[in-house]
Design a protein around this motif. Structure first.
Motif, short mmCIF file in Angstrom:
data_model
loop_
_atom_site.label_atom_id
_atom_site.label_comp_id
_atom_site.label_asym_id
_atom_site.label_seq_id
_atom_site.Cartn_x
_atom_site.Cartn_y
_atom_site.Cartn_z
N GLU A 100 0.83 -1.21 0.00
CA GLU A 100 0.00 0.00 0.00
C GLU A 100 0.86 1.26 0.00
O GLU A 100 0.58 2.23 -0.71
N GLU A 101 1.94 1.24 0.78
CA GLU A 101 2.84 2.38 0.83
C GLU A 101 3.45 2.66 -0.54
O GLU A 101 3.64 3.82 -0.93
N LYS A 102 3.73 1.58 -1.27
CA LYS A 102 4.33 1.72 -2.60
C LYS A 102 3.27 1.90 -3.70
O LYS A 102 3.60 2.00 -4.87
N GLY A 108 -7.60 -1.55 -3.90
CA GLY A 108 -7.74 -2.51 -2.81
C GLY A 108 -8.00 -3.94 -3.23
O GLY A 108 -8.36 -4.79 -2.40
N ARG A 109 -7.79 -4.24 -4.52
CA ARG A 109 -8.10 -5.58 -5.04
C ARG A 109 -6.93 -6.53 -4.76
O ARG A 109 -5.96 -6.59 -5.50
N ILE A 110 -7.06 -7.29 -3.68
CA ILE A 110 -5.99 -8.20 -3.28
C ILE A 110 -6.58 -9.52 -2.80
O ILE A 110 -7.56 -9.53 -2.04
N PHE A 111 -6.03 -10.61 -3.28
CA PHE A 111 -6.46 -11.97 -2.90
C PHE A 111 -5.34 -12.66 -2.13
O PHE A 111 -4.15 -12.36 -2.32
N ALA A 112 -5.73 -13.60 -1.28
CA ALA A 112 -4.79 -14.49 -0.60
C ALA A 112 -4.92 -15.87 -1.23
O ALA A 112 -6.03 -16.34 -1.48
N ALA A 113 -3.79 -16.52 -1.51
CA ALA A 113 -3.83 -17.82 -2.15
C ALA A 113 -2.59 -18.62 -1.75
O ALA A 113 -1.62 -18.08 -1.22
N ALA A 127 -10.02 -15.29 7.37
CA ALA A 127 -10.65 -15.15 8.69
C ALA A 127 -10.11 -13.94 9.43
O ALA A 127 -10.84 -13.28 10.18
N ALA A 128 -8.84 -13.62 9.22
CA ALA A 128 -8.18 -12.58 10.01
C ALA A 128 -8.30 -11.18 9.44
O ALA A 128 -8.34 -10.20 10.20
N PHE A 129 -8.33 -11.07 8.10
CA PHE A 129 -8.21 -9.75 7.47
C PHE A 129 -9.38 -9.47 6.53
O PHE A 129 -9.41 -9.95 5.39
N PRO A 130 -10.33 -8.67 6.96
CA PRO A 130 -11.48 -8.36 6.09
C PRO A 130 -11.11 -7.58 4.84
O PRO A 130 -11.89 -7.54 3.89
N TRP A 131 -9.92 -6.95 4.80
CA TRP A 131 -9.52 -6.20 3.60
C TRP A 131 -9.07 -7.10 2.47
O TRP A 131 -8.93 -6.65 1.34
N ILE A 132 -8.83 -8.38 2.74
CA ILE A 132 -8.54 -9.33 1.66
C ILE A 132 -9.86 -9.59 0.93
O ILE A 132 -10.86 -9.94 1.54
N LYS A 133 -9.85 -9.44 -0.39
CA LYS A 133 -11.10 -9.46 -1.16
C LYS A 133 -11.54 -10.84 -1.63
O LYS A 133 -12.63 -11.01 -2.17
N ALA A 250 -10.33 -13.50 -13.22
CA ALA A 250 -11.68 -13.04 -13.53
C ALA A 250 -12.40 -12.43 -12.32
O ALA A 250 -13.30 -11.60 -12.49
N HIS A 251 -12.02 -12.85 -11.10
CA HIS A 251 -12.76 -12.44 -9.92
C HIS A 251 -12.05 -11.43 -9.03
O HIS A 251 -12.68 -10.84 -8.16
N ILE A 252 -10.78 -11.24 -9.25
CA ILE A 252 -10.03 -10.36 -8.35
C ILE A 252 -10.42 -8.89 -8.55
O ILE A 252 -10.76 -8.49 -9.65
#
Length: 252
Positions: A100-102, A108-113, A127-133, A250-252
């Motif tokens: 985010e700083e960079k 805000g479109r970020i996925f965890a995989a 479960a931990a981070f609601p900002w993960i989309k 397609a979904h991110i």
């Protein structure tokens, strides 16, 4: 042309893969974690498929793996499995803050995989981070408690359990708040993709599939997807990899 850069985000070493035509402009981003006993570079084929579809991919190195290896034996590292997962989970915030700083994440479109242990971590991140989309889980599981207790039972049967019952219970209690299967409401409608092999002997597909069966009732479209390959074991197939990367782009 794609760029592969060795960088550090929030103090965590990682590979950074992106299309050079996009330079450093904001892009949808995927944080992709490797499996246990693996390393970040072992998933470059996945990063390639995502990056050529316009996705920025960050592949962090987990503690005691790859360049962060500290000389543990395989057995010693296995006994650190959940501490590695939990440390990686906490490091997600540092990585995200650095991105985010960079200004590398678009809107805000970020996925965890991730793969295996990385897929387990991706579920905990949701479960931990609601900002993960959203997320993509390759032969991982959202059922942290159930999987941890199966690991304990397997060690007991082997006569190779170096922890007391109290120590085990303390360890398991640390996992509960990140166990997505126990609190599916935390997913909150975010897109989620699962791939698993039916013949997987390392992580049983049934916990993930049961979770999927529960959440898919909420939405009928392809927001929730489960690819179960009948003859696959604990190794992601090319078909599974391509299905995941196409869905993610397609979904991110």
């Amino acid at each position: 042309m794609l760029a592969i850069a060795e960088e550090s985000f929030g103090g965590v070493p990682a590979l950074h893969i992106y299309d050079m035509n996009d330079g450093k402009k904001p892009l949808p981003a995927v944080l992709y974690w490797h499996g246990f006993s693996s390393a970040k570079e072992h998933n470059l084929h996945i990063a390639y498929q995502l990056a050529k579809q316009g996705v920025r991919v960050i592949m962090p190195e987990a503690k005691h793996h790859g360049e962060r290896h500290e000389g543990l034996t395989e057995k010693q590292r296995f006994f650190q499995f959940w501490s590695i997962v939990l440390q990686s989970l906490h490091e997600i915030q540092y990585i995200y803050d650095s991105l985010e700083e960079k200004r590398l994440i678009k809107e805000g479109r970020i996925f965890a995989a991730g793969t295996s242990m990385g897929g387990i971590l991706a579920c905990g991140a949701l479960a931990a981070f609601p900002w993960i989309k959203g997320g993509a889980v390759m032969m991982g599981t959202p059922a942290w408690e159930a999987y941890a207790r199966r690991q304990v039972e397997a060690l007991k049967q082997q006569g190779d359990l170096p922890f007391s019952g109290e120590e085990i219970e303390q360890e398991v209690q640390q996992l509960l708040s990140y166990d997505l299967s126990r609190q599916p409401e935390l997913l909150a409608g975010r897109p989620l993709f699962f791939w698993h092999g039916r013949e997987d002997q390392v992580i049983d597909y049934r916990d993930s599939f049961s979770f999927y069966e529960g959440i898919k009732k909420e939405r009928e479209e392809d927001v929730y997807v489960f690819h179960l390959e009948q003859r696959a074991g604990h190794k992601v197939t090319r078909e599974g990899m391509l299905a995941m990367t196409k869905w993610t782009a397609a979904h991110i």
